[in-house]
Scaffold this active site. Structure first.
Site, PDB file in Angstrom:
ATOM      1  N   SER A  17       1.232  -1.182  -0.014  1.00 19.77           N
ATOM      2  CA  SER A  17       0.047  -0.144  -0.050  1.00 19.77           C
ATOM      3  C   SER A  17       1.333   0.912  -0.283  1.00 19.77           C
ATOM      4  O   SER A  17       0.764   1.810  -0.951  1.00 19.77           O
ATOM      5  CB  SER A  17      -1.275  -0.417   0.946  1.00 19.77           C
ATOM      6  OG  SER A  17      -1.941  -1.252   1.205  1.00 19.77           O
ATOM      7  N   ARG A  40      -0.866   9.758   3.689  1.00 15.86           N
ATOM      8  CA  ARG A  40      -2.620   9.157   4.924  1.00 15.86           C
ATOM      9  C   ARG A  40      -3.358   9.749   4.477  1.00 15.86           C
ATOM     10  O   ARG A  40      -4.122   8.719   4.446  1.00 15.86           O
ATOM     11  CB  ARG A  40      -1.171   9.817   6.087  1.00 15.86           C
ATOM     12  CG  ARG A  40      -0.903   8.771   6.966  1.00 15.86           C
ATOM     13  CD  ARG A  40      -1.127   9.266   8.584  1.00 15.86           C
ATOM     14  NE  ARG A  40       0.075   8.146   8.708  1.00 15.86           N
ATOM     15  CZ  ARG A  40       0.015   7.301  10.169  1.00 15.86           C
ATOM     16  NH1 ARG A  40      -1.370   7.028  10.176  1.00 15.86           N
ATOM     17  NH2 ARG A  40      -0.248   6.701  11.178  1.00 15.86           N
ATOM     18  N   HIS A  43      -4.111   6.861   2.044  1.00 15.27           N
ATOM     19  CA  HIS A  43      -3.794   5.840   2.221  1.00 15.27           C
ATOM     20  C   HIS A  43      -5.483   5.565   2.786  1.00 15.27           C
ATOM     21  O   HIS A  43      -5.974   4.385   2.529  1.00 15.27           O
ATOM     22  CB  HIS A  43      -2.943   5.602   3.518  1.00 15.27           C
ATOM     23  CG  HIS A  43      -3.003   4.059   3.822  1.00 15.27           C
ATOM     24  ND1 HIS A  43      -3.364   3.704   4.535  1.00 15.27           N
ATOM     25  CD2 HIS A  43      -2.604   3.005   2.873  1.00 15.27           C
ATOM     26  CE1 HIS A  43      -3.099   1.997   4.675  1.00 15.27           C
ATOM     27  NE2 HIS A  43      -2.625   1.865   3.882  1.00 15.27           N
TER      28      HIS A  43
END
Length: 207
Positions: A17, A40, A43
């Protein structure tokens, strides 16, 4: 249906990822701290296109990190955002998360004035927000109320403004991006508590 290419190991899922996220960050002109935040956000959302919509005040990451490392508190507009922030890590630094949207006083005042509870809660925090981190992930009205207080002299250490929706959200974030206060925002109608929490958590774990 084939399951032969499924990755089952948690560590390998995480590595793959982050490898893909890192590729999405390459075209963006970001500092290391900004990359940590945008990474972040991508993600968490699963949406690489959001990276180009994140806006940083020049001092946002530096001032945010300084404040969090000094043990300041974080004030949020909704409990979902409060729950999404890693309170254990924040406590290690000396801070805690506050949300007053369900306070009886806030509920009553919001009903009497005919405005949102999030806006009233932000107003009631008042000067407690000076030098602290404020994160807004749901209510544009909370961000409008906060910006009005900033214009009147309030000085938060950092504002993470990521309200979501079609009424006021885009406008509130556009105004925030133009203010001379350390801030991180996501332009347009997209946003939400998970992305605001992801932003805060990126700073909490940044080294």
């Amino acid at each position: 249906m084939s399951f032969k290419d499924v990755i089952w190991q948690p560590q390998e899922i995480e590595r793959e990822s982050m490898r893909q996220v890192a590729e999405f960050l390459l075209p963006l002109n970001l500092t290391p701290g900004e990359k940590a935040v945008v990474g972040r956000i991508i993600h968490t959302s699963g949406d690489p296109d959001l990276g180009a919509q994140v806006r940083f005040h020049p001092q946002a990451v530096v001032k945010g990190l300084e404040a969090l490392q000094a043990g300041v508190d974080i004030y949020t507009d909704v409990t979902m955002l409060q729950a999404g922030i890693n309170s254990r890590r924040l406590a290690e630094l000396g801070g805690q998360v506050h949300c007053a949207v369900h306070s009886l006083e806030v509920v009553e005042e919001a009903r009497e004035r005919g405005i949102t509870r999030s806006a009233v809660a932000m107003e009631r925090f008042g000067n407690r927000l000076n030098g602290q981190v404020v994160a807004i992930g749901n209510a544009p009205t909370a961000l409008f109320a906060l910006m009005r207080m900033i214009k009147e002299g309030l000085q938060p250490a950092l504002v993470v403004g990521m309200p979501v929706g079609f009424v006021g959200a885009a406008h509130s974030k556009e105004l925030l991006s133009q203010m001379d206060v350390p801030n991180i925002t996501l332009l347009g109608t997209r946003g939400g508590s998970p992305l605001a929490a992801a932003t805060i958590n990126a700073l909490l774990y940044y080294k």
